[in-house]
Design an enzyme around this catalytic site. Structure first.
Site, PDB file in Angstrom:
ATOM      1  CD  GLU A  62       5.427  17.695 -21.986  1.00 19.25           C
ATOM      2  OE1 GLU A  62       4.811  18.142 -21.691  1.00 19.25           O
ATOM      3  OE2 GLU A  62       5.122  16.265 -22.957  1.00 19.25           O
ATOM      4  CG  ASN A 115      -3.602  17.640 -19.628  1.00 16.15           C
ATOM      5  OD1 ASN A 115      -2.750  16.442 -19.322  1.00 16.15           O
ATOM      6  ND2 ASN A 115      -4.487  18.113 -18.114  1.00 16.15           N
ATOM      7  CD  GLU A 130      -4.843  16.414 -14.576  1.00 18.18           C
ATOM      8  OE1 GLU A 130      -3.471  15.919 -13.947  1.00 18.18           O
ATOM      9  OE2 GLU A 130      -5.559  16.751 -15.880  1.00 18.18           O
ATOM     10  CG  HIS A 139      -2.502  11.817 -24.426  1.00 14.44           C
ATOM     11  ND1 HIS A 139      -3.136  12.501 -23.467  1.00 14.44           N
ATOM     12  CD2 HIS A 139      -1.460  11.604 -24.292  1.00 14.44           C
ATOM     13  CE1 HIS A 139      -1.819  12.215 -23.007  1.00 14.44           C
ATOM     14  NE2 HIS A 139      -1.299  12.135 -23.217  1.00 14.44           N
ATOM     15  CG  HIS A 147      -0.489  16.543 -22.950  1.00 15.35           C
ATOM     16  ND1 HIS A 147       0.219  17.856 -23.454  1.00 15.35           N
ATOM     17  CD2 HIS A 147       0.202  15.892 -22.158  1.00 15.35           C
ATOM     18  CE1 HIS A 147       1.580  17.852 -22.525  1.00 15.35           C
ATOM     19  NE2 HIS A 147       1.569  16.358 -22.507  1.00 15.35           N
ATOM     20  CE  LYS A 207      -1.533  13.965 -13.843  1.00 14.65           C
ATOM     21  NZ  LYS A 207      -2.089  14.304 -15.051  1.00 14.65           N
ATOM     22  CE  LYS A 215       4.216  18.102 -13.628  1.00 21.83           C
ATOM     23  NZ  LYS A 215       4.535  16.690 -13.822  1.00 21.83           N
ATOM     24  CG  HIS A 231       4.169  12.012 -24.890  1.00 26.92           C
ATOM     25  ND1 HIS A 231       3.183  11.768 -24.135  1.00 26.92           N
ATOM     26  CD2 HIS A 231       5.027  13.273 -23.928  1.00 26.92           C
ATOM     27  CE1 HIS A 231       2.670  12.926 -23.753  1.00 26.92           C
ATOM     28  NE2 HIS A 231       3.541  13.587 -23.493  1.00 26.92           N
ATOM     29  NE  ARG A 281      -0.051  16.998 -11.910  1.00 28.05           N
ATOM     30  CZ  ARG A 281       0.464  16.639 -11.365  1.00 28.05           C
ATOM     31  NH1 ARG A 281       0.288  16.192  -9.610  1.00 28.05           N
ATOM     32  NH2 ARG A 281       1.212  15.307 -12.059  1.00 28.05           N
ATOM     33  NE  ARG A 298      -4.060  -2.473   1.955  1.00 27.85           N
ATOM     34  CZ  ARG A 298      -3.517  -3.127   2.925  1.00 27.85           C
ATOM     35  NH1 ARG A 298      -2.925  -3.157   3.847  1.00 27.85           N
ATOM     36  NH2 ARG A 298      -4.749  -4.268   2.324  1.00 27.85           N
TER      37      ARG A 298
END
Ligand code: ADP
Ligand code: ZN
Length: 358
Positions: A184, A244, A236, A251, A247, A142, A226, A264, A240, A120
């Protein structure tokens, strides 16, 4: 040489980001972040021959294991996640174990998700070796693996206890991967920092030539953005989301092309130009800023237009499935100009189709 240090301010879970040449040789600095008896180093076959020995040296005296995976996004799977779990079990890792990610975003996402899940949640240290991982994926907590149905569909928020970016590792990074990371970097200028964008315009050639000072500055400014955004909006809910930018388009391109298409960062470069163009089409932003963004990305030898052979309908369908879309209505990150990204809800489909067809 100089080491830059900043902090991700998350109260009791605050952690340092250290950036500098030769950080992997600072064994004591790394060992200080591995408080327990057990550590597992996760890396890949491209990175291990160059850098794994230094991490092993830093862990002398600990009970540690290593897992060297085949490289590539296609390895960011539940099966590989199972391999990390098995390696932790074989090590006899307990609650005080630390998982160390040595590599790019793929290794970091996978190892981080394993650290989030083993008993955990155990300690996690990021040693990013790609520019993309240094400026983006290693910071912010993330973690995820992919499913055949889409990228990053299974994951967790799990913050590292430290990020050490040894910029000397970029010496061996393939040029295409370096440029993809620069996309980025440009993103931070585009969404939040027009002064940094000016600096990038002035230093594009130095960055492409891997000038160490220019790279260190670009990484430090990117990490500061960041870190600030993550500290203000860890999960997010708001700000945040601005990260994106480019993105949702990106994506869609990546998924539509499958592995072997654009990287990417390359897909994000195209996506940012499409988002800027859409913003201008909608009258939300000046055309001149779209042109500046595209010109800078082109100077960094990044793609700025959709690769041939992709269908607008298929891309739009992918965008609607993006997990950032809310119940069918398209929510996109657009901008009102350089340095000013914003969330746009209910963007008309016809306008999106228009930029996909242009
Ligand atoms: P990203 O960080 O862009 O998400 P990956 O983790 O897939 O991507 O890394 C990109 C590629 O670069 C992979 O093939 C990886 O093995 C390789 N790689 C990562 N870091 C280095 C490095 N410092 N030197 C050489 N190759 C590297
Ligand atoms: Zn990205």
């Amino acid at each position: 040489s100089t080491v830059r240090e900043l902090q991700v301010e998350l109260g009791a879970r605050a952690y340092p980001i250290r950036i500098g040449r030769g950080l992997l040789d600072d064994g004591a600095g790394l060992a200080a972040r591995v408080p327990g008896r057990h550590a597992l180093v996760v890396t890949d076959r491209n990175v291990a021959p160059h850098y794994l020995a230094r991490v092993e040296a830093a862990l002398a005296g600990k009970s540690f294991g290593k897992l060297v995976l085949p490289p590539g996004e296609q390895e960011k799977t539940l099966a590989r996640f199972g391999d990390v779990m098995a390696a932790l079990a074989a090590l006899g890792a307990s609650r005080d174990a630390t998982v160390i990610a040595l590599g790019g975003g793929v290794v970091g996402d996978l190892a981080g998700f394993a650290a989030a899940c083993w008993m955990r949640g155990v300690g996690f240290v990021q040693l990013p070796t790609t520019l993309l991982a240094m400026v983006d994926s290693s910071v912010g907590g993330k973690t995820a693996v992919d499913l055949p149905q889409g990228k990053n569909l299974v994951g967790a928020f799990h913050q590292p206890s430290a990020v050490f970016a040894d910029t000397a590792t970029l010496d061996t990074l393939p040029g295409r991967e370096l440029r993809a990371g620069l996309a980025e970097v440009v993103k931070y200028g585009a969404i939040a920092d027009p002064v940094f964008f000016d600096w990038l315009e002035a230093n594009a050639e130095a960055l492409l030539a891997r000038d160490p000072e220019a790279l260190a500055e670009a990484i430090a400014v990117s990490c500061a953005h960041k870190a600030g955004i993550v500290a203000r909006d860890e999960t997010e809910q708001g700000e945040r989301m601005l990260l994106n930018f480019g993105h949702t388009f990106g994506h869609a391109i990546e998924t539509e092309q499958g592995y072997g298409g654009l990287l990417h960062g390359e897909a994000v470069a195209v996506g940012m130009v499409l988002a800027a163009r859409l913003s201008a089409d909608l009258g939300r932003a000046p055309w001149s800023d779209t042109a500046r963004l595209a010109t800078l990305l082109e100077r960094l030898e990044l793609p700025v237009a959709l690769p041939p052979g992709l269908s607008g309908d298929a891309l739009l369908a992918r965008m609607k499935l993006d997990k950032k879309a809310v119940s069918g209505a398209l929510r996109l990150i657009l901008w009102s100009g350089l340095g000013r990204a914003e969330v746009a809800s209910a963007v008309p489909e016809a306008d999106i189709r228009a930029v996909l067809d242009a």
